[in-house]
Design a protein around this motif. Structure first.
Motif, PDB file in Angstrom:
ATOM      1  N   ASP A  54     -33.394 -59.406  26.530  1.00 50.40           N
ATOM      2  CA  ASP A  54     -33.509 -58.821  27.862  1.00 50.40           C
ATOM      3  C   ASP A  54     -34.935 -58.840  28.408  1.00 50.40           C
ATOM      4  OD1 ASP A  54     -34.843 -55.969  27.504  1.00 50.40           O
ATOM      5  OD2 ASP A  54     -33.374 -56.132  25.902  1.00 50.40           O
ATOM      6  N   GLY A  55     -35.954 -59.063  27.555  1.00 52.03           N
ATOM      7  CA  GLY A  55     -37.319 -59.141  28.047  1.00 52.03           C
ATOM      8  C   GLY A  55     -37.533 -60.265  29.048  1.00 52.03           C
TER       9      GLY A  55
ATOM     10  N   HIS B 286     -32.400 -57.767  34.528  1.00 53.94           N
ATOM     11  CA  HIS B 286     -32.925 -56.466  34.133  1.00 53.94           C
ATOM     12  C   HIS B 286     -34.144 -56.127  34.977  1.00 53.94           C
ATOM     13  CE1 HIS B 286     -30.365 -57.303  30.701  1.00 53.94           C
ATOM     14  NE2 HIS B 286     -30.553 -56.077  30.250  1.00 53.94           N
ATOM     15  N   GLY B 287     -34.327 -54.843  35.230  1.00 49.98           N
ATOM     16  CA  GLY B 287     -35.443 -54.389  36.051  1.00 49.98           C
ATOM     17  C   GLY B 287     -36.753 -54.325  35.290  1.00 49.98           C
TER      18      GLY B 287
ATOM     19  N   ARG C 156     -28.475 -53.912  32.452  1.00 44.40           N
ATOM     20  CA  ARG C 156     -28.665 -54.767  33.623  1.00 44.40           C
ATOM     21  C   ARG C 156     -28.760 -53.928  34.889  1.00 44.40           C
ATOM     22  NH1 ARG C 156     -23.837 -58.989  32.127  1.00 44.40           N
ATOM     23  NH2 ARG C 156     -24.737 -59.744  30.166  1.00 44.40           N
ATOM     24  N   SER C 157     -29.575 -54.401  35.798  1.00 44.92           N
ATOM     25  CA  SER C 157     -29.756 -53.709  37.065  1.00 44.92           C
ATOM     26  C   SER C 157     -28.480 -53.793  37.906  1.00 44.92           C
ATOM     27  CB  SER C 157     -30.921 -54.337  37.832  1.00 44.92           C
ATOM     28  OG  SER C 157     -31.057 -53.752  39.097  1.00 44.92           O
ATOM     29  N   GLN C 158     -28.169 -52.721  38.604  1.00 52.08           N
ATOM     30  CA  GLN C 158     -26.968 -52.729  39.445  1.00 52.08           C
ATOM     31  C   GLN C 158     -27.154 -53.603  40.678  1.00 52.08           C
ATOM     32  OE1 GLN C 158     -25.763 -48.711  40.351  1.00 52.08           O
ATOM     33  NE2 GLN C 158     -25.293 -48.208  38.204  1.00 52.08           N
TER      34      GLN C 158
ATOM     35  N   ARG D  75     -36.523 -61.338  40.956  1.00 54.03           N
ATOM     36  CA  ARG D  75     -36.552 -62.568  40.161  1.00 54.03           C
ATOM     37  C   ARG D  75     -35.199 -63.274  40.181  1.00 54.03           C
ATOM     38  NH1 ARG D  75     -36.801 -60.345  35.337  1.00 54.03           N
ATOM     39  NH2 ARG D  75     -36.574 -58.282  36.290  1.00 54.03           N
ATOM     40  N   GLN D  76     -34.119 -62.489  40.095  1.00 57.94           N
ATOM     41  CA  GLN D  76     -32.791 -63.088  40.183  1.00 57.94           C
ATOM     42  C   GLN D  76     -32.587 -63.728  41.551  1.00 57.94           C
ATOM     43  OE1 GLN D  76     -29.453 -60.605  39.024  1.00 57.94           O
ATOM     44  NE2 GLN D  76     -28.056 -61.730  40.369  1.00 57.94           N
TER      45      GLN D  76
END
Length: 524
Positions: free
Chosen positions: A489-490, A495-496, A504-506, A511-512
């Protein structure tokens, strides 16, 4: 057997040291030698005579350099050093050798501390400290050796012998620096004409994927995000170390079979969502030693297995249109090549020819040693095999991209001054210039198999860095894979920025959104 007596060798080394500093050195010749036995071999050394740094009886009853930090003083730093005539080293790769013995050298807090046989270079790109890591303990005289690269624009080079962040005593003798290669040539080997890419897409834009990615994950990456490429890791247990390190080739071959079965089961999903697959041998036969060098370059049996593995993979995927190509080894590191064992250029050539004899169509992707870095291309001549794509990985500047990894300091912002140098888009372009030049000089295609920035970089730094790297890659018409999708996840763009939040970010991160904006440009 060399019949020259040791006293004669000492005298010869002393004369040679002075002569070598005055004359250019050809590849394969000694650049510098010191046995610490004569005034000539001691000339230029600083630190000898300081507390704990002295000359004493040593290897083969000669004089050697001793460095000691008593337990009563606690862990510290102590060394001797010599400045080398950098103008004769610029643009070279060298091998550094020394005979070393130790008594009671404590385990260092980090792999890069401990007993130091180190080459420190300075250039416009910053400073570099190259050495063999994880040397400590108690042992008799043994060789310590490593390969190091000296930038062509280097302004300083210093050889350092000593101790760092430990206590104990160490002896050094028969120090030698040999130039093993110089910067690649451009001449009759240059090839011009249509650039071979191995696919008919305007661009492959995608991501390296984790070993547990499933069909639903691929449908997200290819179907929802519109990526058209994955770099598919054949990785056994982790990187850089895993079960392959123990050298059990029967177990390794069974693992390879399991990887082929897994990829076979998911190739229909890749076809469904328009994903082109690069088979990446992340774990080669023999794995890696404690210095993270591939054991592939230590024992011939691993090289034989390596060629056989690629023959198997090539026969298995010959004619499969969903497979783009074969990445022979992830981030190869040779170290000192064993006797009777091929170096990476020779092994890559032999393996690629074996693959071509079976599969004439799929691209063969080759990364230079060490570590597939852009600067490593400076010393890697193209191999004499058709339909080859050359690949590098982009993580410069490392203190920014890897902040907070293995206890590296955090809070490093981009753009900005990093490790004494200002980094922005122009600096990134300069860091990738060896790949830009390689593409121009040889008429070959470049693929960036990994690039990333840690998600907890401050502010919008990670997004800004990725944006600039992608724009530089796109300028040169390179295919690329972000590192990584649904792995650790780094590196995750899902992920935020909170390092401690492993969910995971909602909402899509910046970046995504950046990656998806580029994936949207892909043709299906």
């Amino acid at each position: 057997m060399n019949s020259t007596s040791r006293p004669a060798r000492i005298l010869m080394a002393g004369c040679l040291a002075a002569l070598l500093f005055a004359l250019p050195t050809m590849a394969g010749e000694a650049f510098y030698e010191s046995s610490f036995d004569s005034p000539a071999t001691l000339e230029g050394w600083a630190g000898i005579g300081a507390a704990g740094v002295q000359l004493t009886a040593g290897y083969e009853n000669s004089q050697s350099l001793s460095v000691e930090i008593p337990v009563s003083e606690g862990p510290g730093h102590r060394n001797a050093r010599i400045r080398l005539p950098v103008e004769n080293l610029q643009g070279t790769r060298v091998r550094v050798d020394a005979m070393v013995r130790a008594e009671g050298v404590t385990q260092p807090p980090n792999p890069w501390n401990g007993i130091k046989v180190m080459l420190h270079t300075v250039s416009s790109d910053g400073q570099n400290w190259q050495q063999q890591n994880s040397v400590f303990g108690t042992f008799g005289w043994k060789p310590i050796r490593f390969l190091a690269s000296v930038p062509k624009e280097a302004t300083g080079a210093t050889l350092i012998l000593g101790l760092e962040m430990v206590t104990g005593r160490v002896w050094f003798d028969d120090v030698k620096i040999t130039i093993v290669s110089r910067r690649r040539s451009v001449g009759h080997s240059a090839r011009f004409g249509p650039v071979y890419k191995g696919h008919n897409q305007p661009r492959l834009r995608g991501a390296m994927i984790g070993p547990r990615v499933n069909a639903d994950d691929l449908r997200v990456l290819g179907g929802q995000w519109k990526a058209n490429h994955v770099r598919w890791q054949f990785i056994w247990g982790g990187f850089p170390h895993g079960p392959a390190d123990n050298g059990d080739l029967d177990a390794y071959n069974k693992w390879i079979d399991s990887q082929l079965e897994r990829l076979d089961s998911l190739l229909p999903v890749c076809k469904e969502v328009g994903i082109h697959v690069l088979v990446d041998l992340h774990t080669p036969p023999g794995g890696r030693n404690q210095a993270k060098e591939c054991n592939l370059f230590k024992e011939a049996r691993f090289q034989d297995s390596f060629i056989d593995v690629w023959k198997k993979i090539a026969a298995h995927y010959r004619g499969n249109e969903q497979v783009w190509g074969y990445d022979l080894v992830n981030e190869p590191v040779e170290g000192t090549v064993g006797e009777g064992v091929m170096d990476w250029h020779a092994l890559a050539t032999k393996t690629a020819r074996a693959v071509r004899a079976i599969d004439p169509d799929h691209a063969i992707i080759i990364e230079p040693a060490p570590w597939g870095s852009p600067s490593s291309l400076e010393f890697f001549e193209p191999i004499d095999v058709e339909r080859v794509v050359y690949s590098v990985h982009m993580y410069q500047p490392h203190p920014f991209t890897h902040q907070g990894v293995y206890d590296a300091p955090v809070g490093v912002a981009y753009p900005g001054e990093i490790d004494g140098r200002y980094w922005d888009k122009d600096a990134l372009r300069k860091a990738l210039k060896p790949a830009i030049d390689y593409q121009r000089d040889y008429g070959v295609h470049i693929y960036i198999g990994e690039f990333s920035a840690i998600r907890w970089a401050p502010g919008t730094s990670a997004r800004d860095y990725l944006r600039d790297v992608i724009e530089v890659m796109e300028e040169s018409d390179w295919d690329w894979a972000y590192h990584a999708f649904r792995e650790w996840d780094g590196w995750s763009v899902e992920h935020g920025p909170d390092k401690n939040d492993r969910s995971r970010s909602q909402q899509p991160t910046d970046r995504q959104k950046l990656l998806m904006s580029w994936f949207e440009k892909n043709e299906r």
